[in-house]
Design a protein around this motif. Structure first.
Motif, PDB file in Angstrom:
ATOM      1  N   ALA A 101      17.027 -13.550   1.691  1.00 57.99           N
ATOM      2  CA  ALA A 101      16.332 -12.765   2.717  1.00 57.99           C
ATOM      3  C   ALA A 101      14.979 -12.284   2.198  1.00 57.99           C
ATOM      4  N   LEU A 102      14.922 -11.945   0.934  1.00 52.81           N
ATOM      5  CA  LEU A 102      13.671 -11.500   0.327  1.00 52.81           C
ATOM      6  C   LEU A 102      12.610 -12.607   0.371  1.00 52.81           C
ATOM      7  N   THR A 103      13.022 -13.845   0.157  1.00 48.57           N
ATOM      8  CA  THR A 103      12.059 -14.953   0.179  1.00 48.57           C
ATOM      9  C   THR A 103      11.508 -15.197   1.584  1.00 48.57           C
ATOM     10  N   ARG A 104      12.221 -14.734   2.602  1.00 53.02           N
ATOM     11  CA  ARG A 104      11.752 -14.923   3.975  1.00 53.02           C
ATOM     12  C   ARG A 104      10.772 -13.838   4.429  1.00 53.02           C
ATOM     13  N   LEU A 105      10.623 -12.787   3.633  1.00 55.82           N
ATOM     14  CA  LEU A 105       9.670 -11.728   3.982  1.00 55.82           C
ATOM     15  C   LEU A 105       8.246 -12.213   3.761  1.00 55.82           C
ATOM     16  N   PRO A 106       7.297 -11.642   4.491  1.00 58.20           N
ATOM     17  CA  PRO A 106       5.890 -11.949   4.211  1.00 58.20           C
ATOM     18  C   PRO A 106       5.545 -11.565   2.761  1.00 58.20           C
ATOM     19  N   ARG A 107       4.563 -12.237   2.213  1.00 61.20           N
ATOM     20  CA  ARG A 107       4.204 -12.088   0.803  1.00 61.20           C
ATOM     21  C   ARG A 107       4.011 -10.632   0.379  1.00 61.20           C
ATOM     22  N   ARG A 108       3.198  -9.879   1.077  1.00 61.96           N
ATOM     23  CA  ARG A 108       2.901  -8.499   0.669  1.00 61.96           C
ATOM     24  C   ARG A 108       4.166  -7.645   0.666  1.00 61.96           C
ATOM     25  N   ARG A 109       4.993  -7.788   1.685  1.00 63.80           N
ATOM     26  CA  ARG A 109       6.226  -7.002   1.732  1.00 63.80           C
ATOM     27  C   ARG A 109       7.147  -7.360   0.577  1.00 63.80           C
ATOM     28  N   ARG A 110       7.250  -8.646   0.305  1.00 69.94           N
ATOM     29  CA  ARG A 110       8.094  -9.109  -0.807  1.00 69.94           C
ATOM     30  C   ARG A 110       7.574  -8.553  -2.132  1.00 69.94           C
ATOM     31  N   GLU A 111       6.268  -8.585  -2.323  1.00 74.56           N
ATOM     32  CA  GLU A 111       5.684  -8.073  -3.556  1.00 74.56           C
ATOM     33  C   GLU A 111       5.985  -6.588  -3.736  1.00 74.56           C
ATOM     34  N   THR A 153      -1.639   4.145  -1.865  1.00 68.73           N
ATOM     35  CA  THR A 153      -0.216   4.508  -1.945  1.00 68.73           C
ATOM     36  C   THR A 153       0.385   4.620  -0.547  1.00 68.73           C
ATOM     37  N   GLY A 154      -0.404   5.030   0.432  1.00 68.82           N
ATOM     38  CA  GLY A 154       0.090   5.090   1.810  1.00 68.82           C
ATOM     39  C   GLY A 154       0.472   3.707   2.321  1.00 68.82           C
ATOM     40  N   THR A 155      -0.331   2.709   1.974  1.00 70.99           N
ATOM     41  CA  THR A 155      -0.020   1.336   2.360  1.00 70.99           C
ATOM     42  C   THR A 155       1.240   0.859   1.658  1.00 70.99           C
ATOM     43  N   VAL A 156       1.421   1.269   0.402  1.00 69.84           N
ATOM     44  CA  VAL A 156       2.654   0.908  -0.321  1.00 69.84           C
ATOM     45  C   VAL A 156       3.860   1.488   0.403  1.00 69.84           C
ATOM     46  N   LYS A 157       3.771   2.757   0.789  1.00 70.54           N
ATOM     47  CA  LYS A 157       4.892   3.423   1.461  1.00 70.54           C
ATOM     48  C   LYS A 157       5.227   2.749   2.793  1.00 70.54           C
ATOM     49  N   SER A 158       4.213   2.500   3.606  1.00 72.60           N
ATOM     50  CA  SER A 158       4.472   1.907   4.923  1.00 72.60           C
ATOM     51  C   SER A 158       4.956   0.464   4.794  1.00 72.60           C
ATOM     52  N   THR A 159       4.400  -0.275   3.841  1.00 73.36           N
ATOM     53  CA  THR A 159       4.828  -1.659   3.633  1.00 73.36           C
ATOM     54  C   THR A 159       6.263  -1.702   3.150  1.00 73.36           C
ATOM     55  N   ALA A 160       6.629  -0.795   2.250  1.00 74.25           N
ATOM     56  CA  ALA A 160       8.003  -0.746   1.750  1.00 74.25           C
ATOM     57  C   ALA A 160       8.976  -0.409   2.876  1.00 74.25           C
ATOM     58  N   ALA A 161       8.610   0.547   3.710  1.00 73.72           N
ATOM     59  CA  ALA A 161       9.483   0.931   4.822  1.00 73.72           C
ATOM     60  C   ALA A 161       9.690  -0.239   5.787  1.00 73.72           C
ATOM     61  N   ARG A 162       8.614  -0.919   6.119  1.00 74.51           N
ATOM     62  CA  ARG A 162       8.721  -2.072   7.025  1.00 74.51           C
ATOM     63  C   ARG A 162       9.509  -3.207   6.379  1.00 74.51           C
ATOM     64  N   ALA A 163       9.294  -3.413   5.093  1.00 77.64           N
ATOM     65  CA  ALA A 163      10.001  -4.484   4.393  1.00 77.64           C
ATOM     66  C   ALA A 163      11.492  -4.202   4.335  1.00 77.64           C
ATOM     67  N   LEU A 164      11.862  -2.962   4.047  1.00 81.78           N
ATOM     68  CA  LEU A 164      13.287  -2.612   3.995  1.00 81.78           C
ATOM     69  C   LEU A 164      13.938  -2.765   5.366  1.00 81.78           C
TER      70      LEU A 164
END
Length: 170
Positions: free
Chosen positions: A115-125, A148-159
């Protein structure tokens, strides 16, 4: 770190090589390619040693270099697929594992990795850096060159996307 390139790179290599190869494996999907990406990052850092601003803090630099190498691999694979030279795998590429890793890899973990490999690159990273390497939001921001705000929002969307893909409630 020491002032001479060979000593500084060697010390960094001894301390972080395995971690960086594991990071690259999660990004590109196979051990040999991951090792090549990490080796290239170390070689490039050695060549640019005199130009590094902070030789005492080279870990974020080498992590970013490894991720950039992985991105290059993924771009080349995409071009090869479009040209018909490389077939798209129907399932994510199998991660070659050592005997100890084979014991650790359970069916659930394999599903999460797929499932992780199917995420977009930035979210996976972001997820790999946060939960696999255990970096803080500030460290991830430094490695990826984002806030850091982008990290937080990207992590939330990725999860959320990962949970949806795995059929779990978030």
């Amino acid at each position: 770190m020491v002032g001479f390139p060979a000593e500084g790179v060697a010390a960094l290599f001894r301390q972080h090589h395995s971690e960086l190869v594991r990071l690259a494996v999660l990004m590109v999907g196979d051990q040999p390619t991951a090792e090549d990406a990490v080796q290239d990052a170390y070689a490039n850092m050695h060549a640019r040693w005199s130009k590094l601003a902070d030789k005492a803090d080279t870990l974020p630099y080498i992590r970013a270099a490894v991720l950039n190498g992985c991105r290059s691999v993924q771009r080349r694979r995409g071009v090869a697929r479009r040209a018909g030279v490389l077939q798209r795998a129907s399932s994510p590429p199998a991660i070659q594992a050592s005997a100890e890793q084979e014991v650790i890899l359970s069916q659930d973990r394999q599903q999460v990795l797929a499932a992780l490999t199917r995420l977009p690159r930035r979210r996976r990273e972001v997820l790999v850096l946060r939960y696999y390497l255990g970096l803080s939001e500030a460290e991830i921001a430094a490695v990826l060159g984002i806030s850091t705000g982008t990290v937080k929002s990207t992590a939330a969307r990725a999860l959320a996307a990962l949970a949806h893909d795995l059929g779990e409630d978030s």
